[in-house]
Every structure is written in structure tokens, then in C-alpha cells.
Design an enzyme around this catalytic site. Structure first.
Site: not given
Ligand code: PRP
Length: 208
Positions: A103, A107, A199, A202
Site C-alpha cells: 500500500r 495514497t 500492522d 510487522d
């Protein structure tokens, strides 16, 4: 029509709570992702096509069932990798086709960086694997790729969705069932699911 399946299974909900916990370390996190994938896969494959077969028991002949369809797992790199092992414990004969998307942080749009699908489709059903359905952009882009490839029966299997992601995916691909353990409250202004779990890439791979 939205085909949203949020599991209320007690084991899934218990494991999800531990997964969310900020104090759960990488090793435990990966193991929980594997277990949740297995349990969610069990629920998501209820409608696989089967045919009857004969099987010889020590006592004589029995009528059994065997699954008929060729199934492909499509983990979205990289966080989707953690769901593969759990699903493969239930479906050991599947093909695995990786799609790499990240991603863009500004944006929030998905950017494709890996796709080695062969020209012709080699499976009849695809399970798209990604722990997080946030804006839905990555899932929609992956399913676009799979439909262009020629697969029409596709399911999304994830852990946590945002309402925004469910809306976007079910609008773009109303034929694709969404199987998750939870639909959370909202997306924050940088595209993270709240309360979510942080995340997922992560936390699995120690890169936080
Ligand atoms: C995360 C997550 C999904 C995607 C979800 O991946 O694993 O793939 O974002 O967001 P979306 O629904 O808004 O598209 P990320 O881009 O962080 O990459 P990673 O898996 O490599 O960590």
C-alpha cells in the site's frame, strides 16, 4: 449483496483477543495467525463441491466423499504469508500463487510488485489470504487479477476487516464471500484498522 461471514466460534474469538494484545510477541503472534487461518478455513470451505466415492474399511465397503475442485491459495505478500500454513494443514494439495502488493503510504492505493501467474488458470477456486481488510484496495486489486486470469469462484479469508473494506470489496466483487474473525470500528486517517491489531506484517515478521 454483501456476503460477509464473521465467525462467532469461541476458539476463534479467544485467539483473536490474544492476537490483538499489544503484549503478544512475534512468535506467539505467528502461531495464532496460523491457528486462526486453519479455523477460518474450516468455516470458509463448507460449500466445497464433493462427489461420492467407495472406500473399503476393515469391515466392508462404505460410501465416502471426496472434494472435487482444484483449489488455489493466493496470499497477498507479505502479511498474507502467515495464513498459508494453517490453511495448508487442512488443504494439503492446494496450489499456492503469490501476489505481491504494497500500500502506498500516501495514497493508500495498492501497488503491484509480484505476479507470476501462468497464462491459463490452473485452479477452479481461489482463497485470497490477507489478515487485514482495511480500505479493501489490496483485496479488490488481487481479485481483479484473479478474475482476469479466469477464475470465477473466489473467496476472501482474513482476520480483521474495517467496515470501509467490507463495503469496498462487496461493491466491487459482490460474488466474493468475505470470511473474517471480526469487523472492527473504523479506519484511522492513515488507513489502520481501529482497534485492529496494529500492522499484521510487522507483528509477524518482527519489522515494527
Ligand atoms: C497491509 C495488509 C494488506 C493491506 C490492507 O499490507 O497486510 O495487504 O495492507 O490494506 P488495504 O485493505 O487498505 O489495501 P501492507 O501494505 O502493509 O504490506 P505488507 O503486507 O508487506 O506489510
Amino acid at each position: 449483496m454483501t456476503q460477509l461471514y464473521v465467525s462467532d466460534h469461541p476458539l476463534i474469538q479467544h485467539k483473536l483477543a490474544v492476537l490483538r494484545d499489544v503484549n503478544t510477541d512475534h512468535r506467539a503472534f505467528r502461531e495464532l495467525v496460523r491457528e486462526l487461518a486453519l479455523l477460518l478455513c474450516y468455516e470458509a470451505t463448507r460449500d466445497l463441491k464433493i462427489s461420492s466415492c467407495k472406500v473399503m474399511t476393515p469391515m466392508g465397503e462404505a460410501v465416502g466423499a471426496k472434494t472435487e475442485e482444484l483449489i488455489g491459495l493466493v496470499p497477498i505478500l507479505r502479511a498474507g504469508l502467515g495464513l498459508v500454513d494453517g490453511v495448508m494443514e487442512l488443504l494439503p494439495s492446494v496450489q499456492v500463487w503469490h501476489i505481491g502488493l504494497y500500500r502506498d503510504e500516501e495514497t493508500l492505493r495498492p501497488v503491484e510488485y509480484y505476479n507470476k501467474l501462468p497464462t491459463e488458470p490452473t485452479v477452479q477456486v481461489c482463497l485470497v489470504l490477507d489478515p487485514m481488510l482495511a480500505t479493501g484496495g489490496s483485496a479488490v486489486a488481487t481479485i481483479d487479477i484473479l478474475k482476469r486470469w479466469g477464475v470465477s469462484r473466489i473467496k476472501f479469508l482474513g482476520l480483521i476487516a474495517a467496515p470501509e473494506g467490507v463495503e469496498r470489496l462487496s461493491s466491487a466483487h459482490p460474488d466474493v464471500p468475505i470470511h473474517v474473525a471480526a469487523v472492527d470500528d473504523h479506519l484511522n486517517d492513515v488507513g489502520f484498522i481501529v482497534p485492529g491489531l496494529g500492522d499484521a506484517g510487522d507483528r509477524q515478521f518482527g519489522t515494527a
